[in-house]
Design a protein around this motif. Sequence first.
Motif, mmCIF file in Angstrom:
data_model
loop_
_atom_site.group_PDB
_atom_site.id
_atom_site.type_symbol
_atom_site.label_atom_id
_atom_site.label_comp_id
_atom_site.label_asym_id
_atom_site.label_seq_id
_atom_site.Cartn_x
_atom_site.Cartn_y
_atom_site.Cartn_z
ATOM 1 N N PRO A 53 -73.253 59.039 77.590
ATOM 2 C CA PRO A 53 -73.171 60.378 78.462
ATOM 3 C C PRO A 53 -73.536 60.233 79.980
ATOM 4 O O PRO A 53 -72.704 60.661 81.157
ATOM 5 C CB PRO A 53 -74.049 61.193 77.842
ATOM 6 C CG PRO A 53 -74.498 60.540 76.442
ATOM 7 C CD PRO A 53 -74.224 59.150 76.681
ATOM 8 N N GLU A 57 -78.527 56.952 80.092
ATOM 9 C CA GLU A 57 -78.509 56.046 78.557
ATOM 10 C C GLU A 57 -78.064 54.737 78.676
ATOM 11 O O GLU A 57 -77.742 54.085 77.514
ATOM 12 C CB GLU A 57 -77.407 56.918 77.931
ATOM 13 C CG GLU A 57 -77.976 58.244 77.177
ATOM 14 C CD GLU A 57 -78.227 59.614 78.149
ATOM 15 O OE1 GLU A 57 -77.268 59.606 79.105
ATOM 16 O OE2 GLU A 57 -79.115 60.279 77.877
ATOM 17 N N LEU A 80 -74.598 57.833 90.384
ATOM 18 C CA LEU A 80 -75.465 58.963 90.703
ATOM 19 C C LEU A 80 -75.324 59.555 92.214
ATOM 20 O O LEU A 80 -75.229 58.815 93.102
ATOM 21 C CB LEU A 80 -77.009 58.404 90.582
ATOM 22 C CG LEU A 80 -77.372 57.963 89.042
ATOM 23 C CD1 LEU A 80 -78.408 57.133 89.348
ATOM 24 C CD2 LEU A 80 -77.943 59.274 88.736
ATOM 25 N N ILE A 81 -74.923 60.814 92.261
ATOM 26 C CA ILE A 81 -74.837 61.547 93.540
ATOM 27 C C ILE A 81 -75.826 62.431 93.707
ATOM 28 O O ILE A 81 -76.190 63.321 92.913
ATOM 29 C CB ILE A 81 -73.442 61.914 93.699
ATOM 30 C CG1 ILE A 81 -72.019 61.009 93.351
ATOM 31 C CG2 ILE A 81 -73.189 62.840 95.076
ATOM 32 C CD1 ILE A 81 -70.685 61.623 93.167
ATOM 33 N N THR A 85 -81.807 67.833 93.581
ATOM 34 C CA THR A 85 -82.574 67.861 92.428
ATOM 35 C C THR A 85 -83.293 66.320 92.658
ATOM 36 O O THR A 85 -82.565 65.250 93.052
ATOM 37 C CB THR A 85 -81.884 67.702 90.993
ATOM 38 O OG1 THR A 85 -82.733 67.184 90.363
ATOM 39 C CG2 THR A 85 -80.559 66.951 90.990
ATOM 40 N N HIS A 87 -83.961 64.593 90.056
ATOM 41 C CA HIS A 87 -83.704 63.853 89.120
ATOM 42 C C HIS A 87 -82.813 62.558 89.561
ATOM 43 O O HIS A 87 -82.844 61.573 88.809
ATOM 44 C CB HIS A 87 -82.522 64.769 88.113
ATOM 45 C CG HIS A 87 -83.181 65.529 87.256
ATOM 46 N ND1 HIS A 87 -83.635 66.868 87.673
ATOM 47 C CD2 HIS A 87 -83.418 65.547 85.897
ATOM 48 C CE1 HIS A 87 -84.187 67.301 86.546
ATOM 49 N NE2 HIS A 87 -84.011 66.830 85.576
HETATM 50 N N1 RBF Z 1 -75.876 60.897 85.269
HETATM 51 C C1 RBF Z 1 -75.421 60.133 86.010
HETATM 52 O O1 RBF Z 1 -74.839 59.058 85.502
HETATM 53 N N2 RBF Z 1 -75.268 60.700 87.360
HETATM 54 C C2 RBF Z 1 -75.844 61.640 87.825
HETATM 55 O O2 RBF Z 1 -75.560 62.003 89.009
HETATM 56 C C3 RBF Z 1 -76.459 62.552 86.945
HETATM 57 N N3 RBF Z 1 -77.190 63.690 87.362
HETATM 58 C C4 RBF Z 1 -77.867 64.454 86.525
HETATM 59 C C5 RBF Z 1 -78.426 65.615 87.282
HETATM 60 C C6 RBF Z 1 -79.494 66.064 86.314
HETATM 61 C C7 RBF Z 1 -80.386 67.344 86.859
HETATM 62 C C8 RBF Z 1 -79.560 65.838 84.791
HETATM 63 C C9 RBF Z 1 -80.519 66.494 84.010
HETATM 64 C C10 RBF Z 1 -79.062 64.763 84.324
HETATM 65 C C11 RBF Z 1 -78.081 64.087 85.038
HETATM 66 N N4 RBF Z 1 -77.468 63.021 84.791
HETATM 67 C C12 RBF Z 1 -76.574 62.353 85.440
HETATM 68 C C13 RBF Z 1 -77.138 62.676 83.253
HETATM 69 C C14 RBF Z 1 -78.299 61.797 82.787
HETATM 70 O O3 RBF Z 1 -77.980 60.419 83.143
HETATM 71 C C15 RBF Z 1 -78.248 61.941 81.253
HETATM 72 O O4 RBF Z 1 -77.089 61.674 80.618
HETATM 73 C C16 RBF Z 1 -78.819 63.154 80.830
HETATM 74 O O5 RBF Z 1 -80.046 63.544 81.474
HETATM 75 C C17 RBF Z 1 -79.053 63.490 79.309
HETATM 76 O O6 RBF Z 1 -79.893 62.185 78.923
#
Ligand code: RBF
Length: 160
Positions: A53, A57, A80-81, A85, A87
């Motif tokens: 996802p 992961e 990742l952008i 947040t 996060h």
């Molecule tokens: N996963 C990414 O690969 N790139 C992202 O930019 C990214 N941004 C996220 C922002 C938030 C607020 C959350 C909660 C999750 C994000 N995820 C992103 C997903 C993360 O890698 C993971 O799949 C989920 O958190 C489920 O475990």
Amino acid sequence: MILEGSLDARGLRITLVVARFNADITERLQRGALEALKAAGAKDEDISIVQVPGSFEIPLAAQVAASTGEVDAVVCLGCLIKGETPHFDYIASAAAHGITAAAAATGVPMAFGILTTNSQEQALARARADKTNKGWEAATAAIEMATMLRTLRAREGLRA
Ligand code: RBF
């Protein structure tokens, strides 16, 4: 003596672990990685693609794939952008540490092809259809590490 890998992927079994989050970018990274592997002589049947996802992961899937003992290298691809947040930092850090730990635990080289950018534009600039594509670069690093480790292990085996 200098010990180094090659860019010959013939006979190497490679797994790509690709995050679906920001799929428009990660699909381009995947394309770049596949092109690098094919250009280096990897066969279609020796390449597997595991989809997850998001980047968070990637480490677990990479570790399980590597634990089969049937993979010579793993190429981790995600995007990742940075937004509003925190996060971003948590996920980037978890992915980097997780991949490092997975490679150390399995002894299988894992290339880091996870983009961490401030904008979509910056991400696109790292996912172009040429050799500057970070998926291409990660796949190339994976080939170099897999071939280098093969030589290093053979050498250590002779010493033991
Ligand atoms: N996963 C990414 O690969 N790139 C992202 O930019 C990214 N941004 C996220 C922002 C938030 C607020 C959350 C909660 C999750 C994000 N995820 C992103 C997903 C993360 O890698 C993971 O799949 C989920 O958190 C489920 O475990």
